[in-house]
Scaffold this motif. Structure first.
Motif, PDB file in Angstrom:
ATOM      1  N   ASN A 193       7.052 -40.674   2.384  1.00  0.00           N
ATOM      2  CA  ASN A 193       7.449 -41.836   1.596  1.00  0.00           C
ATOM      3  C   ASN A 193       7.614 -41.398   0.132  1.00  0.00           C
ATOM      4  OD1 ASN A 193       7.556 -44.220   0.135  1.00  0.00           O
ATOM      5  ND2 ASN A 193       6.238 -45.307   1.600  1.00  0.00           N
ATOM      6  N   GLN A 194       8.856 -41.279  -0.301  1.00  0.00           N
ATOM      7  CA  GLN A 194       9.136 -40.795  -1.661  1.00  0.00           C
ATOM      8  C   GLN A 194       8.600 -41.760  -2.715  1.00  0.00           C
ATOM      9  OE1 GLN A 194      10.132 -37.989  -2.673  1.00  0.00           O
ATOM     10  NE2 GLN A 194      11.240 -37.013  -0.976  1.00  0.00           N
ATOM     11  N   LEU A 195       8.468 -43.039  -2.361  1.00  0.00           N
ATOM     12  CA  LEU A 195       8.012 -44.028  -3.342  1.00  0.00           C
ATOM     13  C   LEU A 195       6.517 -43.871  -3.621  1.00  0.00           C
ATOM     14  CD1 LEU A 195       9.834 -47.084  -1.723  1.00  0.00           C
ATOM     15  CD2 LEU A 195      10.599 -45.758  -3.704  1.00  0.00           C
ATOM     16  N   THR A 196       5.734 -43.625  -2.551  1.00  0.00           N
ATOM     17  CA  THR A 196       4.281 -43.551  -2.738  1.00  0.00           C
ATOM     18  C   THR A 196       3.745 -42.134  -2.605  1.00  0.00           C
ATOM     19  OG1 THR A 196       3.969 -43.905  -0.382  1.00  0.00           O
ATOM     20  CG2 THR A 196       3.953 -45.872  -1.765  1.00  0.00           C
ATOM     21  N   LYS A 197       4.641 -41.177  -2.266  1.00  0.00           N
ATOM     22  CA  LYS A 197       4.263 -39.763  -2.062  1.00  0.00           C
ATOM     23  C   LYS A 197       3.285 -39.615  -0.894  1.00  0.00           C
ATOM     24  CE  LYS A 197       6.642 -38.719  -5.678  1.00  0.00           C
ATOM     25  NZ  LYS A 197       8.045 -38.443  -5.409  1.00  0.00           N
ATOM     26  N   ASN A 235       5.125 -29.401   0.780  1.00  0.00           N
ATOM     27  CA  ASN A 235       6.148 -29.053   1.773  1.00  0.00           C
ATOM     28  C   ASN A 235       7.115 -30.203   1.984  1.00  0.00           C
ATOM     29  OD1 ASN A 235       4.848 -26.666   2.205  1.00  0.00           O
ATOM     30  ND2 ASN A 235       3.777 -27.346   4.048  1.00  0.00           N
ATOM     31  N   LEU A 236       6.538 -31.409   2.092  1.00  0.00           N
ATOM     32  CA  LEU A 236       7.361 -32.567   2.436  1.00  0.00           C
ATOM     33  C   LEU A 236       8.266 -32.997   1.291  1.00  0.00           C
ATOM     34  CD1 LEU A 236       4.685 -34.544   4.410  1.00  0.00           C
ATOM     35  CD2 LEU A 236       6.805 -33.711   5.347  1.00  0.00           C
ATOM     36  N   ILE A 260      10.000 -33.267   7.906  1.00  0.00           N
ATOM     37  CA  ILE A 260       9.862 -31.967   8.556  1.00  0.00           C
ATOM     38  C   ILE A 260      10.137 -32.146  10.040  1.00  0.00           C
ATOM     39  CG2 ILE A 260       8.193 -30.257   9.323  1.00  0.00           C
ATOM     40  CD1 ILE A 260       6.947 -30.210   6.746  1.00  0.00           C
ATOM     41  N   ASN A 261      11.116 -31.451  10.568  1.00  0.00           N
ATOM     42  CA  ASN A 261      11.341 -31.504  12.008  1.00  0.00           C
ATOM     43  C   ASN A 261      10.444 -30.474  12.661  1.00  0.00           C
ATOM     44  OD1 ASN A 261      13.451 -33.452  12.240  1.00  0.00           O
ATOM     45  ND2 ASN A 261      14.647 -32.014  11.035  1.00  0.00           N
ATOM     46  N   THR A 262      10.124 -30.725  13.925  1.00  0.00           N
ATOM     47  CA  THR A 262       9.265 -29.798  14.655  1.00  0.00           C
ATOM     48  C   THR A 262       9.864 -28.401  14.609  1.00  0.00           C
ATOM     49  OG1 THR A 262       9.151 -31.625  16.150  1.00  0.00           O
ATOM     50  CG2 THR A 262       7.937 -29.666  16.784  1.00  0.00           C
ATOM     51  N   LYS A 263      11.179 -28.340  14.733  1.00  0.00           N
ATOM     52  CA  LYS A 263      11.875 -27.060  14.708  1.00  0.00           C
ATOM     53  C   LYS A 263      11.505 -26.264  13.456  1.00  0.00           C
ATOM     54  CE  LYS A 263      16.434 -27.422  16.632  1.00  0.00           C
ATOM     55  NZ  LYS A 263      17.742 -27.813  16.148  1.00  0.00           N
ATOM     56  N   ASN A 264      11.522 -26.965  12.310  1.00  0.00           N
ATOM     57  CA  ASN A 264      11.218 -26.291  11.046  1.00  0.00           C
ATOM     58  C   ASN A 264       9.769 -25.862  10.967  1.00  0.00           C
ATOM     59  OD1 ASN A 264      13.764 -26.995  10.466  1.00  0.00           O
ATOM     60  ND2 ASN A 264      13.226 -28.662   9.058  1.00  0.00           N
TER      61      ASN A 264
END
Ligand SMILES: CC(C)(COP(=O)(O)OP(=O)(O)OC[C@H]1O[C@@H](n2cnc3c(N)ncnc32)[C@H](O)[C@@H]1OP(=O)(O)O)[C@@H](O)C(=O)NCCC(=O)NCCS
Length: 258
Positions: A6-10, A86-87, A93-97
């Motif tokens: 959540n970019q608003l609340t980090k 990281n986020l 983050i996808n599982t692949k990554n």
């Protein structure tokens, strides 16, 4: 299969799939302690919930909730700050990554919340309320008697395994507000926690849990997530006097990967 940010609340969070996508699983919040502690005491004093739990105090006071939340905020601080970094780069983050990333030794996703409003632009949750709790943690070996040397030794050995070791045995505990029982929420929450966090970030291969005999709702949630019912241990778990005393029989359940 994602951890959202959540970019608003980090705040990092997991979101259940449809038809329960209004439910998210978040870390505890240090800026929301009073409101969340109030929700916890409402849930944990309810006769549809507390008799099925082993460890939560009864009666569950506001200060129990405050202590519980503060302890979790402290415990998760380091892991969450790494995850946030990281986020912030990835947003999702996808599982692949996640392959090739270091495994984490923590499960900060514990608070089950019902989203009351989403941000129309980003889809991030804007307003929510706490409706339950769950946790993936290292297993405590219920098949050995409480306070026995065997139990302590088994715990120590399991706790000493390094993060990401596939031999670690995990356990999962949960509860939900009675207003939300029977809607399929916990079945999907367990699936989400295992598949979006446990497998890709903790390398979970083996989970063992138990439910009190008679807790068919909980056993069904495990079964729907491919746990197998094991044996019953009669008169096994001591019940505190505040809940009637005596010992309860338990059913063990085991999950061995996908
Ligand atoms: C156990 C609990 C977490 C389940 O959460 P939930 O969101 O209501 O569970 P779901 O709706 O996902 O699934 C419940 C399943 O159990 C079934 N169920 C519920 N009560 C049942 C009963 N008495 N007998 C048989 N099946 C039952 C439901 O029919 C459903 O199965 P279905 O989807 O095949 O119909 C919740 O009831 C709770 O918080 N209970 C009190 C605390 C607790 O027991 N925690 C677990 C400790 S081990």
């Amino acid at each position: 299969m994602t951890v959202h940010f959540n970019q608003l609340t980090k705040e990092p969070y997991l979101r259940l799939p449809a038809p329960q996508s209004n439910i998210i699983i978040t870390p505890h919040r240090s800026d929301n302690i009073d409101e969340d502690a109030k929700s916890l005491s409402n849930i944990l004093n309810d006769p549809k919930v507390y008799p099925w739990l082993e460890r939560t105090p009864y009666p569950y006071l506001h200060e129990h909730g405050v202590e519980w939340i503060e302890a979790h905020c402290k415990e998760n601080k380091k892991g969450l700050s790494t995850l946030r970094k990281n986020l912030e780069q990835d947003e999702i983050i996808n599982t692949k990554n996640a392959v090739g990333r270091e495994f984490i030794d923590d499960c900060p996703f514990t608070c089950i919340r019902e989203v009351l409003a989403d941000d129309p632009d980003t889809g991030a949750p804007l307003k929510d309320r706490l409706i339950g709790d769950m946790k993936l943690a290292r297993y405590t070996f219920y098949e050995h008697l409480n306070d026995s040397e065997q139990r302590s030794k088994a715990q120590l050995k399991n706790n000493e395994l390094p993060a990401g070791d596939e031999n670690i045995i995990w356990t999962l505990g949960d509860f939900l507000a009675p207003s939300h029982h029977g809607k399929g929420i916990m079945s999907l929450a367990v699936r989400t926690l295992i598949h979006d966090w446990g497998i890709p970030h903790l390398n979970v291969h083996h989970i063992k849990c138990y439910a009190f005999v008679g807790n068919e709702g909980s056993l069904r949630v495990f079964e729907k997530n491919n746990f197998e019912r094991g044996h019953t241990l009669e008169d096994w778990v001591p019940v505190p006097e505040s809940r009637g005393g005596g010992k309860k029989s338990i059913v063990l359940v085991t999950w061995r990967g996908v």
